[in-house]
Design a protein around this motif. Structure first.
Motif, short mmCIF file in Angstrom:
data_model
loop_
_atom_site.label_atom_id
_atom_site.label_comp_id
_atom_site.label_asym_id
_atom_site.label_seq_id
_atom_site.Cartn_x
_atom_site.Cartn_y
_atom_site.Cartn_z
N TYR A 240 13.76 -4.33 -1.88
CA TYR A 240 12.39 -4.70 -2.21
C TYR A 240 11.50 -4.62 -0.97
O TYR A 240 10.37 -4.11 -1.03
CB TYR A 240 12.31 -6.11 -2.79
N LEU A 241 11.98 -5.14 0.14
CA LEU A 241 11.19 -5.13 1.37
C LEU A 241 10.78 -3.71 1.74
O LEU A 241 9.60 -3.46 2.06
CB LEU A 241 12.00 -5.76 2.51
N ALA A 242 11.72 -2.78 1.68
CA ALA A 242 11.40 -1.39 2.01
C ALA A 242 10.37 -0.82 1.03
O ALA A 242 9.42 -0.13 1.44
CB ALA A 242 12.68 -0.55 1.99
N VAL A 246 6.52 0.53 1.97
CA VAL A 246 6.09 1.89 1.67
C VAL A 246 4.90 1.89 0.71
O VAL A 246 3.88 2.57 0.94
CB VAL A 246 7.25 2.71 1.07
N LEU A 247 5.00 1.11 -0.37
CA LEU A 247 3.91 1.05 -1.34
C LEU A 247 2.65 0.47 -0.71
O LEU A 247 1.54 0.97 -0.94
CB LEU A 247 4.33 0.22 -2.54
N GLY A 248 2.82 -0.58 0.08
CA GLY A 248 1.67 -1.22 0.70
C GLY A 248 0.96 -0.32 1.68
O GLY A 248 -0.28 -0.25 1.70
N ALA A 253 -3.48 3.11 3.10
CA ALA A 253 -3.94 4.41 3.57
C ALA A 253 -4.97 5.00 2.61
O ALA A 253 -5.98 5.60 3.04
CB ALA A 253 -2.75 5.36 3.73
N LEU A 254 -4.73 4.85 1.31
CA LEU A 254 -5.69 5.35 0.33
C LEU A 254 -7.03 4.63 0.46
O LEU A 254 -8.09 5.26 0.40
CB LEU A 254 -5.12 5.15 -1.08
N GLY A 255 -6.97 3.30 0.64
CA GLY A 255 -8.21 2.55 0.80
C GLY A 255 -8.95 2.93 2.07
O GLY A 255 -10.18 3.11 2.07
N PHE A 273 -6.13 3.85 -10.51
CA PHE A 273 -4.85 4.24 -11.11
C PHE A 273 -3.68 3.97 -10.17
O PHE A 273 -2.60 3.55 -10.62
CB PHE A 273 -4.89 5.71 -11.53
N PHE A 274 -3.89 4.18 -8.88
CA PHE A 274 -2.81 3.89 -7.94
C PHE A 274 -2.51 2.39 -7.90
O PHE A 274 -1.35 1.99 -7.72
CB PHE A 274 -3.15 4.38 -6.53
N SER A 275 -3.53 1.56 -8.08
CA SER A 275 -3.30 0.11 -8.08
C SER A 275 -2.35 -0.28 -9.21
O SER A 275 -1.51 -1.19 -9.04
CB SER A 275 -4.63 -0.64 -8.22
N LEU A 276 -2.45 0.37 -10.35
CA LEU A 276 -1.54 0.10 -11.47
C LEU A 276 -0.12 0.55 -11.14
O LEU A 276 0.85 -0.17 -11.41
CB LEU A 276 -2.04 0.79 -12.73
N LEU A 277 0.01 1.74 -10.55
CA LEU A 277 1.32 2.23 -10.14
C LEU A 277 1.92 1.33 -9.07
O LEU A 277 3.12 1.04 -9.07
CB LEU A 277 1.21 3.66 -9.63
#
Length: 296
Positions: A240-242, A246-248, A253-255, A273-277
């Motif tokens: 989960y940490l990894a 990565v997701l964060g 980066a997108l923001g 849409f990325f926020s939902l993913l």
């Protein structure tokens, strides 16, 4: 006979649409996440009652929201086809549907889970309907108010098992609260004209697009370290940490890309849409890393 038969599915589907099924499914998923992650054991039958009662409470809040916003909904493309603004349903039907769902679901939540969870559900319902909904037409700060009922479901799932509000439940609440900020801001950016036509306030309308993009980055900066706390609290493990890192970083980066490049609606829609993913991936990683929960 045929007219009645044709009207029944329409009425049923209209009542279902009042519950905002897509939003409700997200709420139920985070509630289930709280149940899954909480330490302790909960019999499957009680889990089922808890989830059904939570679904009813969410349905009540959404139906009452539709009732109160039936006039402004006419001016937004995504809401103008709903039963009330389109004239397919009398407002009183939606009102009584929402009140009836609340009257059944909240006592069931107290019996299926516990009194604390039912009180949290009541708080979510009242704050969403009586605070957030009317404030949307007055101030962009309504976004912060609306994030509270939106963040309560995973905490409700947690308290359904533990019976207490502790650090683990509060972290889940905080993750959902912070996640909603870039999610809401992205919607407000690419639907700015619709918000203005409906007479609703938003950060882009009150403070401009640049401020909105900056706030997305700031909330993401706060969100990323918050998502690391489940590992620190031993709610989830290394996988989960990894995933959270990565997701964060991808979300941040997108923001940042949108902020520094001063991007517009296409970027805002991508961010939404990325926020939902992102949220789906985060909770999936948390659930998979903890293994099978304590359901009996």
């Amino acid at each position: 006979m045929n007219a009645r038969a044709e009207s029944q599915p329409t009425t049923a589907s209209d009542l279902l649409s009042l519950t905002k099924p897509r939003l409700s499914s997200l709420v139920l998923a985070t509630t289930a996440g709280g149940v899954w992650l909480a330490p302790g054991h909960l019999h499957f039958s009680r889990v089922l009652v808890t989830m059904l009662a939570t679904a009813g409470t969410v349905a009540a809040a959404n139906a009452l929201n539709c009732y109160l916003e039936r006039h402004s909904d006419r001016f937004m493309a995504r809401t103008s086809g709903r039963p009330l603004p389109s004239g397919r349903m009398e407002p009183g039907v939606a009102l009584w549907f929402g009140l009836s769902m609340a009257a059944v679901s909240l006592p069931a939540l107290a019996l299926g889970a516990n009194l604390l969870t039912a009180l949290l559900g009541l708080s979510a319902l009242l704050s969403y309907v009586l605070l957030y909904t009317p404030l949307k037409a007055r101030t962009s700060a309504a976004m912060l108010v609306g994030a509270v009922p939106g963040a309560l479901p995973p905490l409700m799932g947690w308290t359904a098992v533990t019976g207490v509000v502790d650090a683990g439940g509060f972290v889940l609440f905080s993750i959902l609260f912070l996640w909603q900020m870039p999610h809401f801001l992205a919607i407000a950016l690419f639907r700015k004209e619709e918000y203005a036509a409906a007479g609703l306030k938003s950060v882009p309308l009150e403070r401009g697009d640049e401020s909105s993009r900056a706030q997305i980055v700031l909330y993401l900066v706060a969100l990323v370290p918050m998502t690391l706390l489940p590992y620190q609290l031993h709610i989830a493990g290394g996988w989960y940490l990894a995933s959270a890192v990565v997701l964060g970083l991808a979300f941040l980066a997108l923001g940042a890309w949108g902020f520094f490049r001063q991007l517009g609606k296409p970027w805002a829609r991508q961010t939404f849409f990325f926020s939902l993913l992102y949220l789906s991936g985060l909770f999936a990683a948390m659930a998979l890393d903890t293994g099978i929960g304590g359901w009996q």
